[in-house]
Design an enzyme around this catalytic site. Sequence first.
Site, PDB file in Angstrom:
ATOM      1  N   GLY A  49     -75.914 -53.324  51.506  1.00  0.00           N
ATOM      2  CA  GLY A  49     -75.851 -54.472  52.073  1.00  0.00           C
ATOM      3  C   GLY A  49     -75.757 -54.442  54.201  1.00  0.00           C
TER       4      GLY A  49
ATOM      5  N   GLU B 255     -72.099 -63.810  39.726  1.00  0.00           N
ATOM      6  CA  GLU B 255     -72.892 -64.675  39.510  1.00  0.00           C
ATOM      7  C   GLU B 255     -72.328 -65.233  37.907  1.00  0.00           C
ATOM      8  OE1 GLU B 255     -76.404 -64.639  40.187  1.00  0.00           O
ATOM      9  OE2 GLU B 255     -75.670 -62.976  41.542  1.00  0.00           O
TER      10      GLU B 255
ATOM     11  N   GLU C  55     -83.040 -50.829  53.738  1.00  0.00           N
ATOM     12  CA  GLU C  55     -82.305 -50.918  54.079  1.00  0.00           C
ATOM     13  C   GLU C  55     -81.167 -51.760  54.035  1.00  0.00           C
ATOM     14  OE1 GLU C  55     -80.664 -48.377  56.900  1.00  0.00           O
ATOM     15  OE2 GLU C  55     -78.964 -49.175  55.159  1.00  0.00           O
TER      16      GLU C  55
ATOM     17  N   VAL D 203     -79.498 -51.624  49.381  1.00  0.00           N
ATOM     18  CA  VAL D 203     -78.320 -50.841  49.197  1.00  0.00           C
ATOM     19  C   VAL D 203     -77.576 -50.468  50.438  1.00  0.00           C
ATOM     20  CG1 VAL D 203     -77.327 -48.830  48.105  1.00  0.00           C
ATOM     21  CG2 VAL D 203     -80.019 -49.330  47.708  1.00  0.00           C
TER      22      VAL D 203
ATOM     23  N   LYS E 137     -78.626 -49.171  42.383  1.00  0.00           N
ATOM     24  CA  LYS E 137     -78.351 -48.345  44.091  1.00  0.00           C
ATOM     25  C   LYS E 137     -78.653 -46.659  43.751  1.00  0.00           C
ATOM     26  CE  LYS E 137     -75.923 -52.575  44.899  1.00  0.00           C
ATOM     27  NZ  LYS E 137     -74.881 -54.023  45.148  1.00  0.00           N
TER      28      LYS E 137
HETATM   29  N1  LIG Z   1     -77.108 -62.329  48.468  1.00  0.00           N
HETATM   30  C1  LIG Z   1     -77.115 -60.854  48.612  1.00  0.00           C
HETATM   31  O1  LIG Z   1     -75.582 -60.648  48.881  1.00  0.00           O
HETATM   32  C2  LIG Z   1     -77.438 -59.195  48.657  1.00  0.00           C
HETATM   33  C3  LIG Z   1     -77.195 -58.506  48.688  1.00  0.00           C
HETATM   34  C4  LIG Z   1     -78.391 -57.828  48.819  1.00  0.00           C
HETATM   35  C5  LIG Z   1     -79.085 -57.910  48.347  1.00  0.00           C
HETATM   36  N2  LIG Z   1     -79.796 -58.733  48.577  1.00  0.00           N
HETATM   37  C6  LIG Z   1     -80.867 -58.772  47.478  1.00  0.00           C
HETATM   38  O2  LIG Z   1     -81.818 -59.761  49.055  1.00  0.00           O
HETATM   39  C7  LIG Z   1     -82.411 -61.120  47.590  1.00  0.00           C
HETATM   40  C8  LIG Z   1     -82.266 -62.301  47.807  1.00  0.00           C
HETATM   41  O3  LIG Z   1     -80.858 -62.759  47.182  1.00  0.00           O
HETATM   42  P1  LIG Z   1     -80.547 -64.174  47.346  1.00  0.00           P
HETATM   43  O4  LIG Z   1     -79.235 -63.699  47.126  1.00  0.00           O
HETATM   44  O5  LIG Z   1     -81.060 -64.074  49.139  1.00  0.00           O
HETATM   45  O6  LIG Z   1     -81.629 -64.884  46.439  1.00  0.00           O
HETATM   46  P2  LIG Z   1     -81.106 -66.272  46.406  1.00  0.00           P
HETATM   47  O7  LIG Z   1     -80.032 -66.624  46.922  1.00  0.00           O
HETATM   48  O8  LIG Z   1     -81.269 -66.517  44.799  1.00  0.00           O
HETATM   49  O9  LIG Z   1     -83.082 -66.670  47.399  1.00  0.00           O
HETATM   50  C9  LIG Z   1     -84.419 -66.055  46.357  1.00  0.00           C
HETATM   51  C10 LIG Z   1     -85.319 -67.384  47.024  1.00  0.00           C
HETATM   52  O10 LIG Z   1     -86.079 -66.658  46.844  1.00  0.00           O
HETATM   53  C11 LIG Z   1     -87.052 -67.989  46.070  1.00  0.00           C
HETATM   54  N3  LIG Z   1     -87.521 -67.628  45.457  1.00  0.00           N
HETATM   55  C12 LIG Z   1     -87.829 -66.248  44.366  1.00  0.00           C
HETATM   56  N4  LIG Z   1     -88.862 -66.277  43.179  1.00  0.00           N
HETATM   57  C13 LIG Z   1     -89.628 -66.490  43.911  1.00  0.00           C
HETATM   58  C14 LIG Z   1     -90.886 -66.477  43.732  1.00  0.00           C
HETATM   59  N5  LIG Z   1     -91.443 -66.195  42.527  1.00  0.00           N
HETATM   60  N6  LIG Z   1     -91.808 -67.064  44.432  1.00  0.00           N
HETATM   61  C15 LIG Z   1     -91.175 -67.332  45.366  1.00  0.00           C
HETATM   62  N7  LIG Z   1     -90.411 -67.744  45.683  1.00  0.00           N
HETATM   63  C16 LIG Z   1     -89.228 -67.613  45.359  1.00  0.00           C
HETATM   64  C17 LIG Z   1     -86.305 -68.928  46.534  1.00  0.00           C
HETATM   65  O11 LIG Z   1     -87.124 -69.552  46.637  1.00  0.00           O
HETATM   66  P3  LIG Z   1     -86.261 -71.113  46.254  1.00  0.00           P
HETATM   67  O12 LIG Z   1     -85.417 -71.317  47.206  1.00  0.00           O
HETATM   68  O13 LIG Z   1     -87.189 -72.117  46.258  1.00  0.00           O
HETATM   69  O14 LIG Z   1     -85.518 -71.431  44.753  1.00  0.00           O
HETATM   70  C18 LIG Z   1     -85.175 -69.326  47.071  1.00  0.00           C
HETATM   71  O15 LIG Z   1     -85.827 -68.759  48.253  1.00  0.00           O
HETATM   72  C19 LIG Z   1     -82.460 -59.726  46.612  1.00  0.00           C
HETATM   73  O16 LIG Z   1     -83.376 -58.843  46.290  1.00  0.00           O
HETATM   74  C20 LIG Z   1     -80.931 -59.290  45.910  1.00  0.00           C
HETATM   75  O17 LIG Z   1     -81.365 -58.508  45.036  1.00  0.00           O
HETATM   76  C21 LIG Z   1     -79.056 -60.144  48.062  1.00  0.00           C
END
Ligand SMILES: NC(=O)c1ccc[n+]([C@@H]2O[C@H](COP(=O)([O-])OP(=O)(O)OC[C@H]3O[C@@H](n4cnc5c(N)ncnc54)[C@H](OP(=O)(O)O)[C@@H]3O)[C@@H](O)[C@H]2O)c1
Length: 430
Positions: free
Chosen positions: A136, A192, A131, A134, A207
Site C-alpha cells: 500500500g 473481503e 509502488e 506491494v 507480493k
Molecule cells: N483497496 C486497497 O486497500 C488496495 C491496496 C493496495 C492495492 N490495491 C489494488 O488496487 C486495485 C484496485 O483495488 P480497489 O480496492 O480500489 O478495487 P475496487 O474498489 O473493487 O475498484 C475497482 C474499480 O475498477 C473498476 N473496474 C473493475 N474491472 C473493470 C473492467 N474490466 N473495466 C473497467 N473498469 C473496471 C470498477 O468499476 P465500477 O466502479 O464501475 O465497478 C471499480 O471502479 C487492485 O489491483 C488492488 O489489488 C488495493
Amino acid sequence: MSSRPLNVGLIGLGTVGSQVADRMLTWGAQLSRRAGVELCLRRVLVRDAGKRRSIEVAPDLLTTDPARVIDDKSIDVLIEVAGGDEPMHGYLQRAIAAGKHVITANKVVMAKHGPELLDAAAEKNVDVYFEAAVGGGIPLISTFRTDLQANRIERVSAVINGTTNYVLGRMAAGGLSLADAVAEAQAAGYAEADPTDDIGGFDAAYKLAILGSIAYEIKVRPDEIYREGIDGVAPIDFRYARELGYAIKLIAHTQRHPGRVEARVHPAMVPLDHPLARVEGAENAVFVEGDLVGQVLLVGQGAGGRPTASAVVGDLIDLARSIRRGVQSRPSFSFDDRIGVIPMGEVRTRAYYRIRVEDRAGVLAAIGQVFAEEGVSISSFIQKDAWSQDQTAELVVTTHPSLDASLQRARQRMAELEPVRAVSSFIRVF
Ligand SMILES: NC(=O)c1ccc[n+]([C@@H]2O[C@H](COP(=O)([O-])OP(=O)(O)OC[C@H]3O[C@@H](n4cnc5c(N)ncnc54)[C@H](OP(=O)(O)O)[C@@H]3O)[C@@H](O)[C@H]2O)c1
C-alpha cells in the site's frame, strides 16, 4: 513549468481509484508544481458509468469503453487501479506497446507478468511504476529501486498481509477461533467477503513474488513460492507460542543462497523481540537485509484507499518529473533468468509440533526415535496439558534447523505411531 500538460487516463474508480482521482482533482495545483508539469486527468474507465460514487467526477470524464483510454493518443500515462489478471494485463500491454507509461496497483498482474511488462516497457522507452502493488502506502519499490541499489540484498522478511495479521492478532489476544476472527475482520472492513486470497496466503505470495523479483532482479513466479495459509493454526498454539517466547505471524520470506533463492509464505513462530513480532492489526512491515546497509525496517499502512493512492500519485509525480526532464530517473531492471527458487523440502528451518498422545510409558522414546532417524535434533520437548478423562496428553516439541523434507517426514511418521492420536499443529519457527 512545462507548457504541455501531461494527460492521464485512469482505469478504476473504486476504493483506490476514487482517492487517486480526488487527489488529482482537488490538489492538482500542488501536484503539478511538484511535478513541474500540469497533470491533467483526461478520462476514467469504469464498468458502470451510472454507479453512485464517493467522489464527484464530471460525467464527461467517465467512459466504459477501454479504447477511449488505452488507445487515445493524447493520453501519456495510464494508471490502472482496477485489479485482477485479465483484462488488465492485456490493457497494460496494449498501453505500453502504444508508448504510454503505466502506473499500476495490481499485484496479480505484476507478480505474474511484471518482468515481461518491464522488458516491454524498456524496449518502448517508457516506464512501469508499481509502488502501490506491494505494501500500500509503504515506500518499498522506490526504496529497492533507488535507495538500496548499492546493496546486494541478502534477505527480505515481511508481514505483508494486513487481513491475516489482524486475524492472527485477534486469535492471540481474544482467544477467538479462526472463523470468529475472520468474521470480526470482515465486520471491521479488513477482510473481503471471500477471504481465501488472504487466509490462504495467495495475496502474500503475489507480493513476495514482486519483492523477490526486484530485490534480486530475477523472475520469482508466484507458483514457485511455497505457500501455506493460516488455517492450520489453532487458538491454543498462541498460548504455547507465548510461553516459548514467540508470536505467530504469516511470514513472507525470501533469502539469497549461492545460485538460488528461498521464497516461502507460511505461518511462523517469530521471537517476541524480533520487529516483525510487534506488527499489530492491519499494519504491514518489511524487514530487509542488504550487504552494505545492514538491516532496514519499513512499516506502515499496507492497504486502504488513501495510503494506496499516496503511492500511486507519488509514482505519477516522479514519472512526470522524469518525462519533463527527458530522462528515466530510476534504473531499469535486467532480470537474471539463471537463478531459480529452492524447493521447500531443501530449505533448512526450525519447527514446532503440537502432538496429542496417549499418556503412557514409551511414548516419548518412540517420538524421540522418529526425530533421531530423520536426523532432526530436538531443541525443546515439553509435556503441556494432560486430560485424565481420555488419558491423553499434549506434547510440544521444537527443533533445531533441519531440512524441511525431514521435518515433514517426521510429522508423517509420528502421526502413524500407535500411541499418537494426532499431530495437531506443525508451525515453522522463524
Ligand atoms: N483497496 C486497497 O486497500 C488496495 C491496496 C493496495 C492495492 N490495491 C489494488 O488496487 C486495485 C484496485 O483495488 P480497489 O480496492 O480500489 O478495487 P475496487 O474498489 O473493487 O475498484 C475497482 C474499480 O475498477 C473498476 N473496474 C473493475 N474491472 C473493470 C473492467 N474490466 N473495466 C473497467 N473498469 C473496471 C470498477 O468499476 P465500477 O466502479 O464501475 O465497478 C471499480 O471502479 C487492485 O489491483 C488492488 O489489488 C488495493
